[in-house]
Design a protein around this motif. Structure first.
Motif, PDB file in Angstrom:
ATOM      1  N   PHE A 189      57.781  58.420   2.902  1.00 62.18           N
ATOM      2  CA  PHE A 189      57.212  57.823   4.103  1.00 62.18           C
ATOM      3  C   PHE A 189      56.846  58.907   5.107  1.00 62.18           C
ATOM      4  O   PHE A 189      57.263  60.051   4.997  1.00 62.18           O
ATOM      5  CB  PHE A 189      58.172  56.805   4.731  1.00 62.18           C
ATOM      6  N   TYR A 190      56.034  58.497   6.070  1.00 64.05           N
ATOM      7  CA  TYR A 190      55.669  59.371   7.177  1.00 64.05           C
ATOM      8  C   TYR A 190      55.720  58.537   8.452  1.00 64.05           C
ATOM      9  O   TYR A 190      55.875  57.320   8.401  1.00 64.05           O
ATOM     10  CB  TYR A 190      54.275  59.986   6.968  1.00 64.05           C
ATOM     11  N   TYR A 191      55.594  59.210   9.568  1.00 65.91           N
ATOM     12  CA  TYR A 191      55.575  58.513  10.853  1.00 65.91           C
ATOM     13  C   TYR A 191      54.142  58.413  11.354  1.00 65.91           C
ATOM     14  O   TYR A 191      53.414  59.404  11.381  1.00 65.91           O
ATOM     15  CB  TYR A 191      56.440  59.248  11.890  1.00 65.91           C
ATOM     16  N   SER A 192      53.753  57.195  11.742  1.00 69.04           N
ATOM     17  CA  SER A 192      52.414  56.974  12.287  1.00 69.04           C
ATOM     18  C   SER A 192      52.338  57.577  13.696  1.00 69.04           C
ATOM     19  O   SER A 192      53.354  58.038  14.240  1.00 69.04           O
ATOM     20  CB  SER A 192      52.115  55.474  12.357  1.00 69.04           C
ATOM     21  N   GLN A 234      54.847  56.376  15.939  1.00 68.35           N
ATOM     22  CA  GLN A 234      56.200  56.681  15.473  1.00 68.35           C
ATOM     23  C   GLN A 234      56.831  55.581  14.620  1.00 68.35           C
ATOM     24  O   GLN A 234      58.050  55.483  14.528  1.00 68.35           O
ATOM     25  CB  GLN A 234      57.119  57.054  16.648  1.00 68.35           C
ATOM     26  N   GLU A 235      55.994  54.767  13.978  1.00 66.10           N
ATOM     27  CA  GLU A 235      56.495  53.778  13.028  1.00 66.10           C
ATOM     28  C   GLU A 235      56.549  54.422  11.650  1.00 66.10           C
ATOM     29  O   GLU A 235      55.671  55.197  11.281  1.00 66.10           O
ATOM     30  CB  GLU A 235      55.569  52.558  12.978  1.00 66.10           C
ATOM     31  N   GLU A 236      57.602  54.082  10.890  1.00 63.48           N
ATOM     32  CA  GLU A 236      57.692  54.569   9.522  1.00 63.48           C
ATOM     33  C   GLU A 236      56.682  53.827   8.651  1.00 63.48           C
ATOM     34  O   GLU A 236      56.615  52.600   8.689  1.00 63.48           O
ATOM     35  CB  GLU A 236      59.097  54.323   8.947  1.00 63.48           C
ATOM     36  N   VAL A 237      55.923  54.589   7.866  1.00 74.57           N
ATOM     37  CA  VAL A 237      54.959  54.010   6.940  1.00 74.57           C
ATOM     38  C   VAL A 237      55.348  54.455   5.530  1.00 74.57           C
ATOM     39  O   VAL A 237      55.269  55.637   5.200  1.00 74.57           O
ATOM     40  CB  VAL A 237      53.513  54.455   7.258  1.00 74.57           C
ATOM     41  N   LEU A 295      62.969  44.528   2.049  1.00 74.62           N
ATOM     42  CA  LEU A 295      61.696  43.908   2.426  1.00 74.62           C
ATOM     43  C   LEU A 295      60.926  44.701   3.480  1.00 74.62           C
ATOM     44  O   LEU A 295      59.697  44.729   3.452  1.00 74.62           O
ATOM     45  CB  LEU A 295      61.920  42.472   2.904  1.00 74.62           C
ATOM     46  N   ASN A 296      61.630  45.353   4.409  1.00 72.18           N
ATOM     47  CA  ASN A 296      60.898  46.101   5.436  1.00 72.18           C
ATOM     48  C   ASN A 296      60.133  47.271   4.811  1.00 72.18           C
ATOM     49  O   ASN A 296      59.023  47.590   5.228  1.00 72.18           O
ATOM     50  CB  ASN A 296      61.825  46.572   6.554  1.00 72.18           C
TER      51      ASN A 296
END
Length: 187
Positions: free
Chosen positions: A55-58, A61-64, A164-165
């Motif tokens: 994952f990375y941070y958008s 700062q949301e995890e994607v 699920l997240n």
């Protein structure tokens, strides 16, 4: 690992023996990181057992979550590994992990020892590229419902092992939307 390498029929038995001497066995616990944003990738791993999430941070700062890595596959922050620049990705264990790792320096030595290694590493890189391209096309061409159905048909283990997240992030939708899709499909 031996079985994996033998399936491609590129390396000799002696080359596979040499490779096995150069790898390091590691264990990671659930939640541990293989690599974090800001680090430089110095190794490639081969997952014996377990599941990784990349994952990375958008910008907000949301995890994607963009990738999951299962057993019998390679794991690396590959662009950082190639460029030796800091990575923007995080690779985290979603389960306990057993893996074999090999350093970039050892890989370079292997490449110099035989063209078979170049052929093998080229083949693996090509397979990873194809997988990435399919993922991009799926995200851009298909609806969230179709992407979920694709997972259901082709990778049902994802649906059982992944919270699920993370699954909703991987599909590019909210958890609420994922719940609606799951409900529609189950009816």
């Amino acid at each position: 690992m031996r079985d994996y390498l033998e399936t491609y029929n590129i390396l000799t038995k002696d080359e596979i023996d040499l490779f096995e001497k150069k790898v390091t066995f590691k264990r990671l616990k659930k939640g541990d990181f293989f690599i974090k944003e800001g680090q430089i990738s110095k190794e490639v791993g081969f997952v014996i057992s377990g599941l990784f999430r990349s994952f990375y941070y958008s910008s907000s700062q949301e995890e994607v979550t963009y990738c999951f890595t299962f057993s019998d596959t390679f794991v690396s922050a590959y662009s950082s590994f190639l460029s030796q620049e800091k990575t923007v990705e995080n690779i985290q264990a979603l389960t306990d992990i057993e893996l074999l790792t090999i350093s970039k320096n050892e890989i370079l030595k292997l490449e110099q020892s035989s063209t078979n290694w170049l052929r093998l590493f080229k083949f693996i890189a090509e397979q990873e590229y194809i997988k990435m391209e399919k993922r991009i096309f799926l995200l851009q061409k298909e609806t969230a419902k179709q992407r979920y159905r694709d997972l259901l048909n082709n990778q049902p283990e994802l649906l059982q092992l992944i919270p699920l997240n993370y699954l909703s992030s991987y599909l590019g939708i909210t958890q609420r939307h994922l719940s609606r899709i799951r409900k529609m499909i189950s009816n």
